[in-house]
Write an enzyme that holds these catalytic residues in place. Structure first.
Site, short mmCIF file in Angstrom:
data_model
loop_
_atom_site.label_atom_id
_atom_site.label_comp_id
_atom_site.label_asym_id
_atom_site.label_seq_id
_atom_site.Cartn_x
_atom_site.Cartn_y
_atom_site.Cartn_z
N ARG A 12 73.40 -29.24 24.18
CA ARG A 12 75.00 -29.35 24.87
C ARG A 12 75.69 -30.65 23.81
NH1 ARG A 12 77.28 -32.23 27.67
NH2 ARG A 12 75.56 -33.01 29.09
N TYR B 183 94.87 -12.24 19.14
CA TYR B 183 93.91 -11.71 19.92
C TYR B 183 93.96 -11.80 21.34
CZ TYR B 183 89.22 -11.15 21.98
OH TYR B 183 88.38 -10.71 22.57
N LYS C 114 81.77 -11.08 15.93
CA LYS C 114 82.01 -9.81 15.10
C LYS C 114 81.51 -9.79 13.81
CE LYS C 114 84.67 -9.67 18.66
NZ LYS C 114 85.81 -10.29 18.77
C1 LIG Z 1 86.64 -11.05 19.43
C2 LIG Z 1 87.46 -11.88 19.12
C3 LIG Z 1 87.90 -13.21 19.70
C4 LIG Z 1 86.89 -13.64 20.74
O1 LIG Z 1 85.56 -14.00 20.38
P1 LIG Z 1 84.48 -13.71 21.58
O2 LIG Z 1 83.27 -13.89 20.65
O3 LIG Z 1 84.63 -12.30 22.31
O4 LIG Z 1 84.72 -14.87 22.68
C5 LIG Z 1 88.74 -14.23 18.96
N1 LIG Z 1 89.51 -13.71 17.99
C6 LIG Z 1 89.40 -12.48 17.50
C7 LIG Z 1 90.25 -12.22 16.01
C8 LIG Z 1 88.55 -11.80 17.81
O5 LIG Z 1 88.23 -10.41 17.32
#
Ligand SMILES: *Cc1c(COP(=O)(O)O)cnc(C)c1O
Length: 388
Positions: free
Chosen positions: A51, A105, A200
């Protein structure tokens, strides 16, 4: 590994930057350090704790992302939202003002409207640099943009955003999730901070939740100091999985770019499709901006069906492309923003945002482009049931 980011290409950095040398065996991969209790004093004379965002496996990701995004430093988080919320809370206090792009987002939107405003942060929205400039106040602390954005793939002029921020002493932040550092490096264009949902493209295999912030050493020190209090860290096993995903990022993104371009051109020529939103198409309203600041146009596209009543038919007939939330993995995914990310808006709000009921978003994977085109061809086709 000690490799100098200035002297190597992005593919080399994906593989080698940040690796923790395996001194025990000379192995090719960073060892996984599972401890949550680390001894003191240690050679770096630093207290190590997951952490505190400073374990060996976290540092591998920190170094690799700093190299890929051409920043001085980086810090990895347990999700994209942990990265974004910590970054914003590290910089804002009640009475401060922040400017946000109006098609961020959905999770970031919700953070702003449900948490930041409740804590007394003043908020303005804008679509482009002129609107951001018009929203500036003496209390403005930061501007957050997303380019390309979800789901219409709007692109904002990043050099102009950076210039505006510098002129007024306002921190400029971009969520670079859609573009990835392979297609777009905002820090050399003058932006102060890059954030990613590493869930992603960076991980790329739809099996790890993570996030990252990249910036100057000074900003990362400040963000990490807050992060220690908020606690949104990533554990060693997930770091190792993310490291493995990152090694193929450049190769994957190249194929995502090629496949999305092929599919966008196919869809644009299909009679059932009214419009395709892909920044690589010359008819996209932001194509010129995208061409100036991106090396590739990414794997995300959206398109509008002429007949919104055909949406369910399309979803049920696709065989390879999977109806699912999220994006950026090797597999092609499809979703309907009016029913998913933009579901909680009223129909008139959606209409103003350009989200019709016939709008379809595709995260184009790295399958064979011909197979993806064929899948859409048969699913959009006139026949009632083309295959058994
Ligand atoms: C998915 C996403 C997020 C959030 O990410 P998580 O890993 O789900 O918390 C933020 N910005 C964009 C553009 C995303 O596609």
């Amino acid at each position: 590994m000690n490799i100098d980011p200035k002297h190597h290409g992005l593919s080399t950095l994906c593989i080698h930057a940040g690796t923790h040398l395996d001194q025990a065996t000379g192995g090719a991969c960073s060892p996984i350090f599972t401890s949550t209790a680390f001894g003191f004093p240690n050679p770096a004379n630093e207290n190590i704790y997951p952490r505190y965002f400073n374990t060996p496996n976290q540092q591998v990701i920190n170094r690799k992302l700093a190299a890929l995004e051409k920043g001085e430093a980086a810090v990895v988080f347990g999700s994209g939202m942990a990265a974004i919320s910590t970054l914003l809370l590290a910089h804002l206090k009640p009475g401060d003002h922040a400017i946000f792009q109006n098609d961020l987002y959905g999770g970031t939107m919700q953070l702003i409207t449900r948490e930041l405003q409740r804590l007394g942060v003043e908020v303005s929205w804008g679509a482009n640099v002129a609107e951001f400039a018009a929203a500036l106040r003496s209390e403005t602390r930061l501007i957050l943009v997303e380019s390309p954005s979800n789901p219409l793939l709007h692109c904002v002029d990043l050099a102009a955003v950076a210039e505006l921020g510098k002129r007024h002493g306002v921190l400029t932040i971009i969520d670079n999730t859609f573009a990835t550092p392979i297609n777009q490096n905002p820090i050399p264009l003058g932006l102060d901070v890059v954030v990613h949902s590493a869930t992603k493209y960076l991980n790329g295999h739809s099996d790890v939740n993570a996030g990252v912030v990249v910036a100057s050493t000074e900003i990362i020190r400040r963000v990490t100091a807050s992060a220690v209090n908020f606690g949104g860290m990533l554990d060693a096993h997930a770091c190792a999985q993310l490291e493995r995903g990152l090694k193929t990022l450049a190769l994957r993104v190249q194929r995502h770019n090629e496949n999305a371009d092929s599919l966008a051109r196919f869809l644009a020529s299909h009679p059932a499709v009214a419009q395709v939103n892909y920044p690589g198409l010359s008819e996209h309203p932001d194509h010129a901006i995208a061409a100036r600041q991106m090396r590739g146009f990414g794997g995300m596209l959206s398109f509008e069906l002429r007949d919104p009543a055909q949406v369910d038919r399309l979803l049920s007939r696709l065989r390879i492309v999977m109806p699912a939330l999220s994006l950026g993995g090797v597999e092609s995914l499809i979703c309907i923003p009016s029913r998913t990310s933009h579901r909680t808006m009223t129909p008139s709000e959606r209409q103003r945002a350009g989200i019709s009921d016939g709008l379809v978003r595709v995260s184009v994977g790295i399958e064979d482009a011909d197979d993806l085109i064929q899948d859409f061809q048969q699913a959009l086709g006139a026949e009632s049931n083309p295959l058994p």
